[in-house]
Design a protein around this motif. Structure first.
Motif, mmCIF file in Angstrom:
data_model
loop_
_atom_site.group_PDB
_atom_site.id
_atom_site.type_symbol
_atom_site.label_atom_id
_atom_site.label_comp_id
_atom_site.label_asym_id
_atom_site.label_seq_id
_atom_site.Cartn_x
_atom_site.Cartn_y
_atom_site.Cartn_z
ATOM 1 N N ASN A 273 10.369 92.786 65.248
ATOM 2 C CA ASN A 273 8.989 92.642 64.761
ATOM 3 C C ASN A 273 8.995 91.630 63.603
ATOM 4 O O ASN A 273 9.447 90.511 63.803
ATOM 5 C CB ASN A 273 8.413 93.995 64.396
ATOM 6 C CG ASN A 273 8.348 94.911 65.608
ATOM 7 O OD1 ASN A 273 7.838 94.517 66.661
ATOM 8 N ND2 ASN A 273 8.880 96.111 65.485
ATOM 9 N N ASN A 274 8.544 91.964 62.427
ATOM 10 C CA ASN A 274 8.548 90.970 61.355
ATOM 11 C C ASN A 274 9.647 91.208 60.338
ATOM 12 O O ASN A 274 9.657 90.588 59.270
ATOM 13 C CB ASN A 274 7.183 90.908 60.678
ATOM 14 C CG ASN A 274 6.801 92.242 60.057
ATOM 15 O OD1 ASN A 274 7.478 93.236 60.261
ATOM 16 N ND2 ASN A 274 5.725 92.260 59.300
ATOM 17 N N GLY A 275 10.600 92.082 60.663
ATOM 18 C CA GLY A 275 11.700 92.374 59.758
ATOM 19 C C GLY A 275 12.994 91.742 60.217
ATOM 20 O O GLY A 275 13.234 91.600 61.414
ATOM 21 N N VAL A 276 13.829 91.361 59.257
ATOM 22 C CA VAL A 276 15.109 90.736 59.562
ATOM 23 C C VAL A 276 16.161 91.815 59.859
ATOM 24 O O VAL A 276 16.359 92.731 59.062
ATOM 25 C CB VAL A 276 15.596 89.863 58.389
ATOM 26 C CG1 VAL A 276 16.994 89.314 58.679
ATOM 27 C CG2 VAL A 276 14.617 88.728 58.144
ATOM 28 N N VAL A 277 16.806 91.702 61.015
ATOM 29 C CA VAL A 277 17.849 92.643 61.402
ATOM 30 C C VAL A 277 19.224 92.113 61.015
ATOM 31 O O VAL A 277 20.087 92.853 60.546
ATOM 32 C CB VAL A 277 17.799 92.919 62.918
ATOM 33 C CG1 VAL A 277 18.975 93.773 63.369
ATOM 34 C CG2 VAL A 277 16.482 93.583 63.290
ATOM 35 N N ASP A 278 19.419 90.810 61.218
ATOM 36 C CA ASP A 278 20.731 90.204 60.965
ATOM 37 C C ASP A 278 20.521 88.745 60.585
ATOM 38 O O ASP A 278 19.963 87.987 61.368
ATOM 39 C CB ASP A 278 21.616 90.309 62.215
ATOM 40 C CG ASP A 278 23.019 89.758 62.025
ATOM 41 O OD1 ASP A 278 23.849 89.905 62.956
ATOM 42 O OD2 ASP A 278 23.317 89.170 60.968
ATOM 43 N N ASP A 279 20.917 88.379 59.384
ATOM 44 C CA ASP A 279 20.902 86.970 58.982
ATOM 45 C C ASP A 279 22.228 86.607 58.335
ATOM 46 O O ASP A 279 22.293 85.723 57.483
ATOM 47 C CB ASP A 279 19.727 86.656 58.057
ATOM 48 C CG ASP A 279 19.800 87.430 56.740
ATOM 49 O OD1 ASP A 279 18.921 87.207 55.875
ATOM 50 O OD2 ASP A 279 20.713 88.259 56.572
ATOM 51 N N SER A 280 23.278 87.285 58.758
ATOM 52 C CA SER A 280 24.581 87.115 58.122
ATOM 53 C C SER A 280 25.164 85.710 58.298
ATOM 54 O O SER A 280 25.997 85.285 57.500
ATOM 55 C CB SER A 280 25.566 88.150 58.674
ATOM 56 O OG SER A 280 25.667 88.046 60.088
ATOM 57 N N GLN A 281 24.754 84.986 59.332
ATOM 58 C CA GLN A 281 25.298 83.650 59.546
ATOM 59 C C GLN A 281 24.282 82.552 59.248
ATOM 60 O O GLN A 281 24.491 81.395 59.613
ATOM 61 C CB GLN A 281 25.811 83.526 60.986
ATOM 62 C CG GLN A 281 26.967 84.487 61.280
ATOM 63 C CD GLN A 281 27.778 84.043 62.468
ATOM 64 O OE1 GLN A 281 28.672 83.209 62.352
ATOM 65 N NE2 GLN A 281 27.463 84.579 63.634
ATOM 66 N N LEU A 282 23.227 82.904 58.580
ATOM 67 C CA LEU A 282 22.221 81.913 58.198
ATOM 68 C C LEU A 282 22.615 81.299 56.854
ATOM 69 O O LEU A 282 22.762 82.029 55.868
ATOM 70 C CB LEU A 282 20.847 82.576 58.078
ATOM 71 C CG LEU A 282 19.660 81.653 57.833
ATOM 72 C CD1 LEU A 282 19.313 80.892 59.083
ATOM 73 C CD2 LEU A 282 18.465 82.457 57.326
ATOM 74 N N PRO A 283 22.783 79.978 56.775
ATOM 75 C CA PRO A 283 23.099 79.336 55.487
ATOM 76 C C PRO A 283 21.870 79.357 54.590
ATOM 77 O O PRO A 283 21.035 78.458 54.611
ATOM 78 C CB PRO A 283 23.490 77.902 55.895
ATOM 79 C CG PRO A 283 23.666 77.933 57.377
ATOM 80 C CD PRO A 283 22.768 79.011 57.887
ATOM 81 N N LYS A 284 21.775 80.383 53.786
ATOM 82 C CA LYS A 284 20.518 80.668 53.091
ATOM 83 C C LYS A 284 20.201 79.671 51.983
ATOM 84 O O LYS A 284 19.076 79.660 51.473
ATOM 85 C CB LYS A 284 20.555 82.088 52.541
ATOM 86 C CG LYS A 284 20.690 83.154 53.630
ATOM 87 C CD LYS A 284 20.716 84.535 53.034
ATOM 88 C CE LYS A 284 20.980 85.581 54.101
ATOM 89 N NZ LYS A 284 22.324 85.448 54.732
ATOM 90 N N ASP A 285 21.177 78.853 51.613
ATOM 91 C CA ASP A 285 20.877 77.853 50.590
ATOM 92 C C ASP A 285 19.995 76.734 51.146
ATOM 93 O O ASP A 285 19.319 76.031 50.383
ATOM 94 C CB ASP A 285 22.171 77.262 50.024
ATOM 95 C CG ASP A 285 23.049 76.640 51.103
ATOM 96 O OD1 ASP A 285 23.826 75.724 50.776
ATOM 97 O OD2 ASP A 285 22.958 77.078 52.287
ATOM 98 N N ARG A 286 19.978 76.593 52.465
ATOM 99 C CA ARG A 286 19.188 75.499 53.033
ATOM 100 C C ARG A 286 18.316 75.922 54.217
ATOM 101 O O ARG A 286 17.370 75.233 54.557
ATOM 102 C CB ARG A 286 20.115 74.363 53.483
ATOM 103 C CG ARG A 286 20.903 73.752 52.365
ATOM 104 C CD ARG A 286 21.730 72.565 52.832
ATOM 105 N NE ARG A 286 22.693 72.939 53.863
ATOM 106 C CZ ARG A 286 22.549 72.627 55.142
ATOM 107 N NH1 ARG A 286 21.491 71.940 55.549
ATOM 108 N NH2 ARG A 286 23.465 72.980 56.015
ATOM 109 N N PHE A 287 18.645 77.023 54.829
ATOM 110 C CA PHE A 287 17.901 77.494 55.999
ATOM 111 C C PHE A 287 17.026 78.676 55.609
ATOM 112 O O PHE A 287 17.453 79.545 54.842
ATOM 113 C CB PHE A 287 18.853 77.951 57.114
ATOM 114 C CG PHE A 287 19.547 76.841 57.871
ATOM 115 C CD1 PHE A 287 20.443 75.998 57.227
ATOM 116 C CD2 PHE A 287 19.325 76.667 59.221
ATOM 117 C CE1 PHE A 287 21.091 74.986 57.924
ATOM 118 C CE2 PHE A 287 19.984 75.668 59.926
ATOM 119 C CZ PHE A 287 20.870 74.824 59.274
ATOM 120 N N SER A 288 15.827 78.710 56.178
ATOM 121 C CA SER A 288 14.958 79.872 56.015
ATOM 122 C C SER A 288 14.194 80.101 57.314
ATOM 123 O O SER A 288 13.994 79.168 58.094
ATOM 124 C CB SER A 288 13.988 79.680 54.853
ATOM 125 O OG SER A 288 13.103 78.614 55.137
ATOM 126 N N ALA A 289 13.809 81.329 57.536
ATOM 127 C CA ALA A 289 13.047 81.648 58.734
ATOM 128 C C ALA A 289 12.074 82.761 58.416
ATOM 129 O O ALA A 289 12.341 83.606 57.559
ATOM 130 C CB ALA A 289 13.967 82.062 59.880
#
Lengths: 113, 119
Positions: free
Chosen positions: B51-67
């Motif tokens: 739905n609108n909640g994040v389940v897994d973002d462990s491999q997202l480079p959060k310094d430059r990527f957002s979703a």
């Protein structure tokens, strides 16, 4: 640990001859297994799936795969290759409570006239 | 049934610029995934939404990527600033709500992807 091994990175066959793409898996859970196909510059298309029902699974475009638990294999076959079958094929495992997909490295299938 | 829609299909930017990709999942699919596929490799999961909640973002480079997936339907993936190594195909996938159809509910269906070239 969950893992998928595609035993061949490249397979080349002649048009009209059989196709065999090999996949072995490792899972401590009851697995679901899939084959996806990716044609050049296209997205991933689900070819077929095994989700603990019949062990011989038929997919689109004449492909089929057999789940063999004793051999931990899920090889993809087709009796007669067509030029349009040339693509990248991924064997994928879905196992464990988090249902994260575990991808093989892919097998590139070339079909020669 | 309409499939997973993604746009744009292709994007060329220079390094340090920003870029955004859009995805509309199959109607009714609660789970949405963003993958990065570098040439010659299999897809790598960046982020998974339920739905609108994040389940897994462990491999997202959060310094430059957002979703984000604000209303639990369509989603946007952004890169800011882009690096050369971000050149890849960005794939969106969706799946059904678990429990409604057993294991069938976990099958992921993919969009055509956005091919990003960073120069």
């Amino acid at each position: 640990a969950q893992s998928v091994t595609q035993l061949d990175s490249h397979v080349s066959v002649s048009e009209g001859t059989p196709v065999l793409l090999r996949c072995n898996y490792s899972s401590s859970y009851s697995p679901s297994l899939f084959w996806y196909v990716q044609h050049p510059n296209k997205g991933l298309q689900l070819l077929l799936k095994y989700t603990s029902a019949a062990t011989l699974v038929k997919g689109i475009n004449g492909f089929e795969a057999e789940f063999k638990k004793s051999e931990t294999s899920f090889h993809l076959t087709k009796p007669s290759a067509h030029m349009s079958d040339a693509a990248e094929y991924f064997c994928v495992l879905n196992a464990g409570n988090n249902r994260k997909l575990i991808w093989g490295l892919g097998t590139s299938l070339a079909v020669n006239p | 049934e309409a499939g997973v829609a993604q746009s744009p299909r292709y994007k060329i930017i220079e390094k340090r610029q920003s870029v955004a990709f859009w995805c509309n999942p199959i109607s009714g699919h609660a789970t949405l995934y963003w993958y990065q596929q570098i040439l010659g490799q299999g897809p790598k999961l960046l982020i998974q939404f339920q739905n609108n909640g994040v389940v897994d973002d462990s491999q997202l480079p959060k310094d430059r990527f957002s979703a984000e997936r604000l209303k639990g339907v369509d989603s946007t993936l952004k890169i800011q600033p882009a690096k050369l190594e971000d050149s890849a195909v960005y794939l969106c996938a969706s799946s059904f709500v678990p429990g409604l159809a057993g294991e069938e509910g976990y099958i992921q269906y993919f969009g055509a992807g956005t091919r990003l070239s960073v120069l």
